[in-house]
Design an enzyme around this catalytic site. Structure first.
Site, PDB file in Angstrom:
ATOM      1  N   LYS A   1     -15.312  17.842  26.661  1.00 26.93           N
ATOM      2  CA  LYS A   1     -17.249  18.044  25.953  1.00 26.93           C
ATOM      3  C   LYS A   1     -17.516  19.430  25.623  1.00 26.93           C
ATOM      4  O   LYS A   1     -17.502  19.822  24.452  1.00 26.93           O
ATOM      5  CB  LYS A   1     -17.936  16.848  26.737  1.00 26.93           C
ATOM      6  CG  LYS A   1     -18.969  16.688  26.091  1.00 26.93           C
ATOM      7  CD  LYS A   1     -19.827  16.363  26.907  1.00 26.93           C
ATOM      8  CE  LYS A   1     -19.346  14.474  27.109  1.00 26.93           C
ATOM      9  NZ  LYS A   1     -20.665  14.062  28.453  1.00 26.93           N
TER      10      LYS A   1
ATOM     11  N   GLU B   1     -10.382  24.140  34.308  1.00 30.13           N
ATOM     12  CA  GLU B   1      -9.109  24.528  34.581  1.00 30.13           C
ATOM     13  C   GLU B   1      -8.222  23.662  33.065  1.00 30.13           C
ATOM     14  O   GLU B   1      -7.454  24.495  32.448  1.00 30.13           O
ATOM     15  CB  GLU B   1      -8.096  22.436  35.049  1.00 30.13           C
ATOM     16  CG  GLU B   1      -9.013  22.596  36.541  1.00 30.13           C
ATOM     17  CD  GLU B   1     -10.995  22.786  36.939  1.00 30.13           C
ATOM     18  OE1 GLU B   1     -10.430  22.209  38.048  1.00 30.13           O
ATOM     19  OE2 GLU B   1     -11.243  22.737  36.042  1.00 30.13           O
TER      20      GLU B   1
ATOM     21  N   GLY C   1     -17.727  10.929  30.984  1.00 24.51           N
ATOM     22  CA  GLY C   1     -16.453  12.103  30.986  1.00 24.51           C
ATOM     23  C   GLY C   1     -15.819  10.160  31.820  1.00 24.51           C
ATOM     24  O   GLY C   1     -14.980   9.936  31.125  1.00 24.51           O
ATOM     25  N   ARG C   2     -15.913   9.957  33.206  1.00 32.52           N
ATOM     26  CA  ARG C   2     -15.206   8.671  33.338  1.00 32.52           C
ATOM     27  C   ARG C   2     -15.557   7.367  32.832  1.00 32.52           C
ATOM     28  O   ARG C   2     -15.147   6.192  33.027  1.00 32.52           O
ATOM     29  CB  ARG C   2     -15.389   8.344  35.176  1.00 32.52           C
ATOM     30  CG  ARG C   2     -16.917   8.214  35.448  1.00 32.52           C
ATOM     31  CD  ARG C   2     -17.743   8.639  36.886  1.00 32.52           C
ATOM     32  NE  ARG C   2     -18.677   8.323  36.622  1.00 32.52           N
ATOM     33  CZ  ARG C   2     -19.223   9.245  36.859  1.00 32.52           C
ATOM     34  NH1 ARG C   2     -19.018  10.667  36.508  1.00 32.52           N
ATOM     35  NH2 ARG C   2     -20.396   9.388  37.861  1.00 32.52           N
TER      36      ARG C   2
ATOM     37  N   GLU D   1     -17.046   8.433  41.713  1.00 32.43           N
ATOM     38  CA  GLU D   1     -17.386   9.502  41.499  1.00 32.43           C
ATOM     39  C   GLU D   1     -19.094   9.570  41.254  1.00 32.43           C
ATOM     40  O   GLU D   1     -19.561   9.727  41.174  1.00 32.43           O
ATOM     41  CB  GLU D   1     -17.037  10.755  40.054  1.00 32.43           C
ATOM     42  CG  GLU D   1     -17.605  11.662  39.749  1.00 32.43           C
ATOM     43  CD  GLU D   1     -16.690  12.669  38.644  1.00 32.43           C
ATOM     44  OE1 GLU D   1     -15.796  13.358  39.581  1.00 32.43           O
ATOM     45  OE2 GLU D   1     -16.685  11.725  37.642  1.00 32.43           O
TER      46      GLU D   1
ATOM     47  N   HIS E   1       6.117  -3.447  51.372  1.00 34.15           N
ATOM     48  CA  HIS E   1       6.625  -2.324  52.328  1.00 34.15           C
ATOM     49  C   HIS E   1       6.075  -1.183  52.489  1.00 34.15           C
ATOM     50  O   HIS E   1       7.068  -0.569  52.676  1.00 34.15           O
ATOM     51  CB  HIS E   1       7.813  -2.245  51.284  1.00 34.15           C
ATOM     52  CG  HIS E   1       8.853  -3.509  51.130  1.00 34.15           C
ATOM     53  ND1 HIS E   1       9.157  -3.980  51.601  1.00 34.15           N
ATOM     54  CD2 HIS E   1       8.668  -4.619  50.236  1.00 34.15           C
ATOM     55  CE1 HIS E   1       9.626  -5.402  51.734  1.00 34.15           C
ATOM     56  NE2 HIS E   1       9.410  -5.270  50.087  1.00 34.15           N
TER      57      HIS E   1
ATOM     58  N   LYS F   1     -16.415  24.549  42.229  1.00 33.25           N
ATOM     59  CA  LYS F   1     -16.011  25.338  41.181  1.00 33.25           C
ATOM     60  C   LYS F   1     -17.083  26.743  41.271  1.00 33.25           C
ATOM     61  O   LYS F   1     -16.795  28.122  40.759  1.00 33.25           O
ATOM     62  CB  LYS F   1     -17.071  24.364  39.775  1.00 33.25           C
ATOM     63  CG  LYS F   1     -16.368  22.718  39.542  1.00 33.25           C
ATOM     64  CD  LYS F   1     -17.038  22.511  38.287  1.00 33.25           C
ATOM     65  CE  LYS F   1     -16.357  21.055  37.975  1.00 33.25           C
ATOM     66  NZ  LYS F   1     -16.687  20.432  37.120  1.00 33.25           N
TER      67      LYS F   1
END
Length: 547
Positions: free
Chosen positions: A207, A213, A268-269, A354, A385, A505
């Site tokens: 954005k 990253e 974002g999410r 978040e 399992h 950050k």
């Protein structure tokens, strides 16, 4: 300032109610109410929710809905759909519902109809997708694009990855899709290892176009592309961007007409149905992408218009509060019995944790109750399992969401019937268990009776739909989005900010400078951090391969 949650009369009523029904076993609840399954089943937008295996009664449901009313859930739901700034710490709307609103609707934010803006971007996305999918969009050398690499992180990655995996059956199989998020160079290296740069398109999703990253990976991808094709001008034909900052995008070398916009009111999410979903649209095509948006909108309408006690997202949110705060269940296992949904639990981890991993209320007061359960899971039957042992016989209560479909996308003999038989049986076993007398009746030696017994009384939901389609995926996504919001409203927290990710950050920026300085600067951290910086520099700079 509103009353603290645990002091509300409605909360106290639930606490008293819990002391009354807490000892009741699901065996008893089912035995005394033959119609229980029907009484605790709700349907909407093609999804059926059976929550009869939750440790509740009709009084529990009524009291939870009364708590929701007291916490102003209906008012806050309306505020969200209106575009009010319910993200209070950032003074922003949380208007993901506008991303899938039909073109004729109006939602006005700061005097502007944002639905029109959304559809303008969507139409540009579709035009670009049609060009690329038809082969008319070519790379710098004239070759058509065969490889799409999406670069993002967090909400700019988890949603697109999940959607791509979920809808692989609907994807163009002559197009290859890769997703890069980790700043570890291995992620990008392996994504590019077998690709031809002349046939590769990069989608850079950020954005602000400053996400450390993402921009680091984008620059490395840019270098790879230029080195392979030999010309800086190649960037314009091999990179597009999803961003709100056209200036930074242009400085990177991406033309404005190849930039797809975002807005401050898109978290974002909650953004996978925005331009962040460009990779999804390229994979499945415009018609299927719009079908996914339509499924989301159908759940939005249900959430907005349905009474609380028949409202799927409300019920799931309130049950999550009940399990978290009254049964002391700290986690939720999401168990899709559909291989294509293998990344759905990871997507929900960010969406839920978040959003609701908060320790203060919207007023800034410290909470005195648990918020934000841990979401996790794996597709069935793999988990059976692996970790189901703990769910069945462990000392912790782990509420489960089972997700299944009536029809398989890839019929293989009896596999699908076997798959769903396992899903239904797991919920039954968790609910009812097997007591000592039943174990003995199977001929179990007395020394093993305790080992083979199952307490049961473990709560679960079961979600069933006809088939995994773009529509049904959309309904599932919107269901959990709104469920998370409901939980946040009850806990009186801001589900739409994420300040907890900022400190790391900021510290990383200082540490990066210290790691990369020509000479080790004077360090002013704690002794552990200082020692780790020194040790890392020694290891990095040591000559020759290390063992």
């Amino acid at each position: 300032m509103s009353p603290e949650l645990t002091r509300r009369p409605e909360w106290q009523a639930l606490r008293r109610h819990f002391t009354q029904i807490g000892p009741l076993h699901l065996r008893t609840l089912f035995a005394t109410d033959p119609a229980r399954a029907g009484r605790f089943t709700a349907e909407a937008a093609g999804l059926c929710l059976d929550y009869s295996r939750q440790r509740i009664t009709t009084d529990t449901r009524r009291l939870l809905c009364e708590l929701a009313e007291a916490c102003a859930l209906p008012r806050l739901m309306a505020a969200m759909f209106r575009g009010d700034p319910i993200n209070t710490t950032e003074h922003r709307a949380a208007l993901h519902v506008a991303l899938r609103a039909p073109a004729g609707e109006r939602i006005v934010v700061d005097g502007r109809n944002v639905v029109a803006d959304v559809h303008a971007v969507l139409e540009r996305m579709e035009a670009f997708a049609n060009q690329l999918r038809s082969g008319n969009w070519t790379g710098y050398t004239g070759k058509p694009i065969r490889n799409i690499v999406s670069i993002g992180i967090g909400g700019s990655d988890l949603g697109p990855v999940m959607a791509y995996e979920a809808l692989r059956a609907y994807s163009r199989h002559d197009l290859r899709f890769r997703f890069v998020s980790n700043v570890d160079g291995t992620d990008l290296t392996e994504a590019l290892r077998d690709l031809d740069a002349a046939e590769t398109l990069f989608i850079v999703c950020s954005k602000t176009f400053t996400t450390q990253e993402t921009i680091s990976n984008a620059r490395a991808a840019r270098d790879w592309c230029v080195a392979a094709l030999g010309f800086e001008a190649a960037v314009a034909r091999h990179f597009v961007a999803v961003s709100a900052d056209t200036g930074r995008v242009a400085a990177f070398g991406i033309a404005p007409e190849h930039t797809f916009g975002l807005w401050d009111w898109v978290g974002g999410r909650y953004s996978m149905d925005s331009a962040i979903g460009l990779s999804t649209l390229l994979a499945i095509g415009p018609a299927a992408f719009r079908d996914m948006l339509a499924g989301m909108h159908a759940m939005d309408v249900h959430f907005r218009d349905t009474p609380l006690d028949h409202n799927l997202p409300v019920l799931m949110g309130l049950l999550a509060v009940w399990n978290n705060n009254f049964l002391d269940a700290a986690t939720v296992a999401v168990l899709p019995y559909e291989q294509y949904l293998k990344r759905f639990p990871a997507y929900l981890q960010q969406l839920a944790m978040e959003s609701n991993g908060k320790h203060v209320t919207v007023d800034g007061a410290r909470v005195d109750y648990a918020t934000g359960p841990i979401y996790w899971g794996e597709p069935g039957t793999n988990g059976q399992h692996s970790f189901h042992q703990l769910i069945h016989q462990g000392t912790r209560i782990v509420p489960c969401d089972f997700i299944g479909f009536g029809q398989p996308l890839n019929p293989q003999a009896v596999q699908h019937d076997l798959l769903i038989a396992n899903m239904i049986a797991q919920g039954e076993a968790l609910a009812f268990g097997r007591n000592a007398d039943e174990v003995r009746a199977d001929g179990t030696p007395e020394a093993l009776v305790a080992h083979r017994g199952f307490e049961g009384n473990r709560p679960s939901n079961t979600l069933l739909a006809a088939r995994l389609t773009p529509w049904s995926l959309g309904t599932l996504i919107a269901l959990y989005e709104h469920s998370v919001f409901v939980q946040g409203v009850i806990w009186n927290i801001d589900s739409f900010d994420q300040w907890g990710v900022e400190l790391g950050k900021q510290l990383a920026g200082t540490t990066f400078a210290e790691l990369t300085a020509d000479t080790l600067p004077e360090l002013a951290h704690d002794s552990s951090t200082n020692a780790l910086i020194r040790r890392y520099r020694q290891l990095r700079d040591a000559p020759g391969p290390q063992r």
